[in-house]
Scaffold this active site. Structure first.
Site, PDB file in Angstrom:
ATOM      1  N   SER A   1       0.815  -1.225   0.000  1.00 31.44           N
ATOM      2  CA  SER A   1       0.000   0.000   0.000  1.00 31.44           C
ATOM      3  C   SER A   1       0.845   1.271   0.000  1.00 31.44           C
ATOM      4  O   SER A   1       0.566   2.222   0.713  1.00 31.44           O
ATOM      5  CB  SER A   1      -0.950  -0.009   1.195  1.00 31.44           C
ATOM      6  OG  SER A   1      -0.202  -0.108   2.405  1.00 31.44           O
TER       7      SER A   1
ATOM      8  N   LYS B   1       1.104  -5.460   4.767  1.00 35.52           N
ATOM      9  CA  LYS B   1       1.555  -6.195   5.952  1.00 35.52           C
ATOM     10  C   LYS B   1       1.514  -5.388   7.240  1.00 35.52           C
ATOM     11  O   LYS B   1       1.537  -5.977   8.317  1.00 35.52           O
ATOM     12  CB  LYS B   1       2.939  -6.788   5.719  1.00 35.52           C
ATOM     13  CG  LYS B   1       4.119  -5.876   5.817  1.00 35.52           C
ATOM     14  CD  LYS B   1       5.385  -6.741   5.667  1.00 35.52           C
ATOM     15  CE  LYS B   1       6.642  -5.950   5.718  1.00 35.52           C
ATOM     16  NZ  LYS B   1       7.824  -6.770   5.436  1.00 35.52           N
TER      17      LYS B   1
ATOM     18  N   THR C   1       6.788   5.060   0.802  1.00 36.42           N
ATOM     19  CA  THR C   1       6.188   6.253   0.203  1.00 36.42           C
ATOM     20  C   THR C   1       5.955   7.359   1.226  1.00 36.42           C
ATOM     21  O   THR C   1       6.280   8.520   0.988  1.00 36.42           O
ATOM     22  CB  THR C   1       4.845   5.868  -0.457  1.00 36.42           C
ATOM     23  OG1 THR C   1       5.112   4.912  -1.484  1.00 36.42           O
ATOM     24  CG2 THR C   1       4.136   7.075  -1.028  1.00 36.42           C
TER      25      THR C   1
ATOM     26  N   GLN D   1      10.533  12.597   0.972  1.00 38.20           N
ATOM     27  CA  GLN D   1      10.610  14.007   1.374  1.00 38.20           C
ATOM     28  C   GLN D   1      10.670  14.941   0.185  1.00 38.20           C
ATOM     29  O   GLN D   1       9.815  15.792  -0.024  1.00 38.20           O
ATOM     30  CB  GLN D   1      11.876  14.228   2.209  1.00 38.20           C
ATOM     31  CG  GLN D   1      11.915  13.449   3.497  1.00 38.20           C
ATOM     32  CD  GLN D   1      13.220  13.701   4.257  1.00 38.20           C
ATOM     33  OE1 GLN D   1      14.122  14.362   3.765  1.00 38.20           O
ATOM     34  NE2 GLN D   1      13.304  13.174   5.462  1.00 38.20           N
TER      35      GLN D   1
ATOM     36  N   GLU E   1      16.851  19.352  -7.869  1.00 34.61           N
ATOM     37  CA  GLU E   1      17.544  18.256  -7.188  1.00 34.61           C
ATOM     38  C   GLU E   1      18.715  17.768  -8.018  1.00 34.61           C
ATOM     39  O   GLU E   1      18.834  18.080  -9.199  1.00 34.61           O
ATOM     40  CB  GLU E   1      16.572  17.110  -6.869  1.00 34.61           C
ATOM     41  CG  GLU E   1      15.680  17.464  -5.688  1.00 34.61           C
ATOM     42  CD  GLU E   1      15.001  16.262  -5.062  1.00 34.61           C
ATOM     43  OE1 GLU E   1      15.412  15.122  -5.324  1.00 34.61           O
ATOM     44  OE2 GLU E   1      14.048  16.480  -4.297  1.00 34.61           O
TER      45      GLU E   1
ATOM     46  N   HIS F   1      21.797   6.347  -0.383  1.00 33.49           N
ATOM     47  CA  HIS F   1      21.569   7.792  -0.255  1.00 33.49           C
ATOM     48  C   HIS F   1      22.774   8.388   0.445  1.00 33.49           C
ATOM     49  O   HIS F   1      23.285   7.814   1.407  1.00 33.49           O
ATOM     50  CB  HIS F   1      20.303   8.062   0.560  1.00 33.49           C
ATOM     51  CG  HIS F   1      19.818   9.470   0.431  1.00 33.49           C
ATOM     52  ND1 HIS F   1      20.440  10.533   1.031  1.00 33.49           N
ATOM     53  CD2 HIS F   1      18.786   9.996  -0.269  1.00 33.49           C
ATOM     54  CE1 HIS F   1      19.798  11.644   0.709  1.00 33.49           C
ATOM     55  NE2 HIS F   1      18.785  11.345  -0.082  1.00 33.49           N
TER      56      HIS F   1
ATOM     57  N   ARG G   1      23.997  10.570  -7.263  1.00 35.77           N
ATOM     58  CA  ARG G   1      24.029  10.035  -5.896  1.00 35.77           C
ATOM     59  C   ARG G   1      25.192   9.104  -5.612  1.00 35.77           C
ATOM     60  O   ARG G   1      25.788   9.176  -4.542  1.00 35.77           O
ATOM     61  CB  ARG G   1      22.762   9.233  -5.646  1.00 35.77           C
ATOM     62  CG  ARG G   1      21.611  10.088  -5.373  1.00 35.77           C
ATOM     63  CD  ARG G   1      20.512   9.318  -4.739  1.00 35.77           C
ATOM     64  NE  ARG G   1      19.546  10.306  -4.311  1.00 35.77           N
ATOM     65  CZ  ARG G   1      18.267  10.099  -4.208  1.00 35.77           C
ATOM     66  NH1 ARG G   1      17.773   8.920  -4.487  1.00 35.77           N
ATOM     67  NH2 ARG G   1      17.463  11.053  -3.811  1.00 35.77           N
TER      68      ARG G   1
ATOM     69  N   HIS H   1      19.147   2.907   0.190  1.00 39.97           N
ATOM     70  CA  HIS H   1      17.987   3.782  -0.007  1.00 39.97           C
ATOM     71  C   HIS H   1      16.980   3.245  -1.007  1.00 39.97           C
ATOM     72  O   HIS H   1      15.794   3.189  -0.734  1.00 39.97           O
ATOM     73  CB  HIS H   1      18.516   5.131  -0.477  1.00 39.97           C
ATOM     74  CG  HIS H   1      17.484   6.196  -0.601  1.00 39.97           C
ATOM     75  ND1 HIS H   1      16.629   6.512   0.429  1.00 39.97           N
ATOM     76  CD2 HIS H   1      17.167   7.034  -1.625  1.00 39.97           C
ATOM     77  CE1 HIS H   1      15.818   7.497   0.047  1.00 39.97           C
ATOM     78  NE2 HIS H   1      16.120   7.812  -1.195  1.00 39.97           N
TER      79      HIS H   1
ATOM     80  N   ARG I   1      19.248   5.546  -9.930  1.00 37.77           N
ATOM     81  CA  ARG I   1      17.994   6.285 -10.074  1.00 37.77           C
ATOM     82  C   ARG I   1      18.225   7.790  -9.963  1.00 37.77           C
ATOM     83  O   ARG I   1      18.948   8.257  -9.087  1.00 37.77           O
ATOM     84  CB  ARG I   1      17.037   5.857  -8.964  1.00 37.77           C
ATOM     85  CG  ARG I   1      15.777   6.656  -8.895  1.00 37.77           C
ATOM     86  CD  ARG I   1      14.970   6.241  -7.687  1.00 37.77           C
ATOM     87  NE  ARG I   1      15.581   6.683  -6.457  1.00 37.77           N
ATOM     88  CZ  ARG I   1      15.023   7.549  -5.612  1.00 37.77           C
ATOM     89  NH1 ARG I   1      13.841   8.050  -5.868  1.00 37.77           N
ATOM     90  NH2 ARG I   1      15.632   7.898  -4.508  1.00 37.77           N
TER      91      ARG I   1
ATOM     92  N   LEU J   1       8.783   7.966  -7.045  1.00 36.22           N
ATOM     93  CA  LEU J   1       7.350   8.164  -6.791  1.00 36.22           C
ATOM     94  C   LEU J   1       6.628   8.213  -8.139  1.00 36.22           C
ATOM     95  O   LEU J   1       5.552   7.636  -8.316  1.00 36.22           O
ATOM     96  CB  LEU J   1       7.108   9.456  -6.002  1.00 36.22           C
ATOM     97  CG  LEU J   1       7.578   9.435  -4.533  1.00 36.22           C
ATOM     98  CD1 LEU J   1       7.427  10.809  -3.902  1.00 36.22           C
ATOM     99  CD2 LEU J   1       6.811   8.402  -3.715  1.00 36.22           C
TER     100      LEU J   1
END
Ligand SMILES: Cc1cc2nc3c(=O)[nH]c(=O)nc-3n(C[C@H](O)[C@H](O)[C@H](O)COP(=O)(O)OP(=O)(O)OC[C@H]3O[C@@H](n4cnc5c(N)ncnc54)[C@H](O)[C@@H]3O)c2cc1C
Length: 513
Positions: A12, A34, A42, A46, A114, A229, A273, A334, A369, A375
């Site tokens: 979820s 779970k 999610t 941030q 970013e 991260h 990153r 991360h 990534r 997201l």
């Protein structure tokens, strides 16, 4: 209990919730998760969501940035899908009432910059509480759509007949079994950060979906690609400090106060990153394990409290005034670029099994990534999986399992083998499968992990099942990292420090049957 639904969705977070919402129009949907409905990676996100929403930006530019970060390993079709369909999915969230932050005039969306993005295209909510607001908005919509929700119910295994997935088995907190048969089963179980000693991920991130899919015979791709991260606030309550803080202009300093990123990459603190995370790890090693410092003292306290309220509150709760004093940070596991191999419709190598969001490996992130693309991935591929299955849930899968390397990660049970604790596993993974790998360390890890597998007895509680799944995840990472004899993106091998020309495009492994 046995039940039957049209679509079964497991997990979820953003991917599972969005897919459930979409699937509600096709027939019965059951969403099983779970922990509580609101627990996921999610909700902790941030920085925000990247999408092309402003006139000075372009889809081609977002694609180019994503491909560059992916270090030659992205599936270009998947990236094009992500970047082209992303803006429409953000408008879907806006229509659902997700309250993204507005610009100073109040007329448009606020936008942030970013790392490794050529344009300020990251939208956010509640300053730095983007995930929480997205999770809130989607949960409300899913509840209103009449989806059957089962919380605190743990996926144990997929039900498979002849490489076709017919549903899944679960246990609840009382260990009562639930069996769900479905026309289509969608895995949206997120990542596996808990495999490593330091992680930004919550406790639920134990790779259960990948492990269950692997046991069922699904192909797993690019498992060696784990993103670390750069900046987890160290201390008794570790906490992620978003990349957006560096995006706003905060800098990194070593114990001598030097800005060590200036010499390492033209984009300095805003380099990809993996470059930043490894540079920090190196500095930490050079200063006897002391964390490096993230310096946001160029900003005043009011700005930091307004732009980054969640981080600000956390720092203050820890007794840190980050407008006055730089704060200690370390890299941490991360995001998993690897996972269940899918095509651009979320289809896996098993019939009727779909995977979306972080559990999947569609090739959208390649070897690394781009910040704020995950997201978006959950939304875009959650939508596409349901669009695809609306046509024909039993349509043959497109992914090519033939290209996979068959491995056997089972071990004979050995009563004399020493058992293990999850902390032992997390430490081993951090040391040997973490930011820097080499053949010797991978062999050490592989041997130890195989020994621990042979000590396993039947898993009964969710905790035991999670431990078994973390072992599987660690073995998938170790196996794939051994196959990739080069350094690329998030995967760095000190014995093969350069990118190799003839390296395999993807490492794809499947359980030998
Ligand atoms: C601290 C933090 C900050 C981040 N910031 C950003 C950001 O700013 N922008 C961005 O794009 N990305 C960010 N990310 C990454 C991003 O949040 C995740 O990649 C993304 O949310 C994954 O979504 P998902 O729906 O695939 O999985 P998740 O959100 O992790 O959801 C997985 C769900 O599956 C459930 N589940 C797991 N195993 C089982 C099981 N056995 N049985 C039943 N249910 C199960 C979990 O309980 C959970 O509900 C961040 C991640 C973290 C941890």
């Amino acid at each position: 209990v046995r039940t039957e639904v049209r679509t079964l969705i497991i997990g979820s977070g953003i991917a599972g919730l969005f897919a459930a919402l979409r699937a509600a129009s096709l027939g019965s949907v059951m969403l099983v998760t779970k922990a509580s409905l609101s627990e996921s990676n999610t909700r902790y996100a941030q920085g925000g969501i990247a999408a092309v929403l402003f006139p000075d930006d372009s889809i081609e530019s977002h694609i180019a940035d994503t491909l560059a970060a992916g270090a030659g390993l992205c599936n270009e079709d998947a990236v094009r899908v992500l970047c082209s369909e992303g803006p429409a999915r953000i408008h879907d969230l806006l229509s659902l009432g997700v309250a993204f932050d507005r610009d100073a005039s109040g007329a448009g969306l606020a936008r942030g910059m970013e790392a490794a993005h050529a344009s300020a295209r990251v939208i956010h909510a509640g300053g730095d509480a983007t995930g929480l607001e997205v999770q809130r908005g989607l949960e409300a919509a899913v509840r209103a759509a009449g989806v059957t929700i089962r919380e605190h119910t743990y996926l144990t295994d997929l039900i498979t007949t002849d490489r076709s997935v017919r549903g899944a088995r679960f246990v609840d907190t009382q260990n009562a079994e639930l069996t769900v048969f479905a026309d289509a089963t969608i895995l949206a179980t997120g990542g596996a950060g808990q495999t490593f000693r330091f992680t930004t991920n919550p406790r639920v991130a134990t790779g259960d979906g990948v492990a269950a899919a692997f046991r069922a015979g699904a192909a797993i791709a690019d498992a060696e690609m784990y993103q670390f991260h750069p900046t987890l606030l160290t201390g008794p309550r570790p906490f992620l400090v978003s990349e957006a803080v560096r995006g706003e202009g905060a800098v990194l300093r070593n114990a001598r106060g030097e800005r060590f990123m200036l010499d390492r990459h033209p984009m300095a603190e805003l380099a990809p990153r993996d470059v930043v995370a490894r540079a920090i790890a190196e500095e930490i090693a050079n200063q006897d394990g002391q964390p490096v410092l993230l310096d946001a003292t160029a900003f005043d306290a009011t700005f930091l409290a307004r732009r980054f309220p969640t981080i600000d509150q956390h720092c203050r709760a820890m007794g840190l005034d980050w407008s006055e004093t730089p704060i200690p940070v370390t890299p941490a596991a991360h995001f998993w670029m690897g996972g269940v191999l899918t095509d651009t419709w979320g289809r896996t190598s098993l019939d009727r099994l779909y995977a979306i969001g972080e559990v999947a490996s569609s090739g959208v992130h390649g070897a690394n990534r781009l910040a704020s693309n995950s997201l978006l991935e959950g939304l875009v591929f959650g939508d596409r999986a349901v669009r695809g299955l609306a046509g024909d849930p039993a349509r043959p899968p497109r992914t090519d399992p033939e290209a996979s390397v068959a491995v056997d990660l089972r071990s004979e049970h050995d009563e004399t083998a020493p058992g293990f604790g999850t902390e032992d596993l997390r430490r081993l993974a951090w040391d040997e499968l973490g930011l820097v790998r080499n053949a010797h360390g991978l062999r050490v890890a592989d041997k130890q992990l195989a020994l621990w597998v042979s000590a396993l007895t039947e898993s009964r509680t969710p905790g035991q099942r999670e431990a078994r799944n973390l072992l599987t995840v660690a073995r998938l990472i170790a196996t794939s990292a051994s196959l990739r004899q080069e350094s690329r993106g998030a995967h760095f091998r000190s014995d093969y420090p350069l990118r190799a020309q003839g390296a395999p495009a993807h490492t794809v492994i499947a359980q030998l049957t």
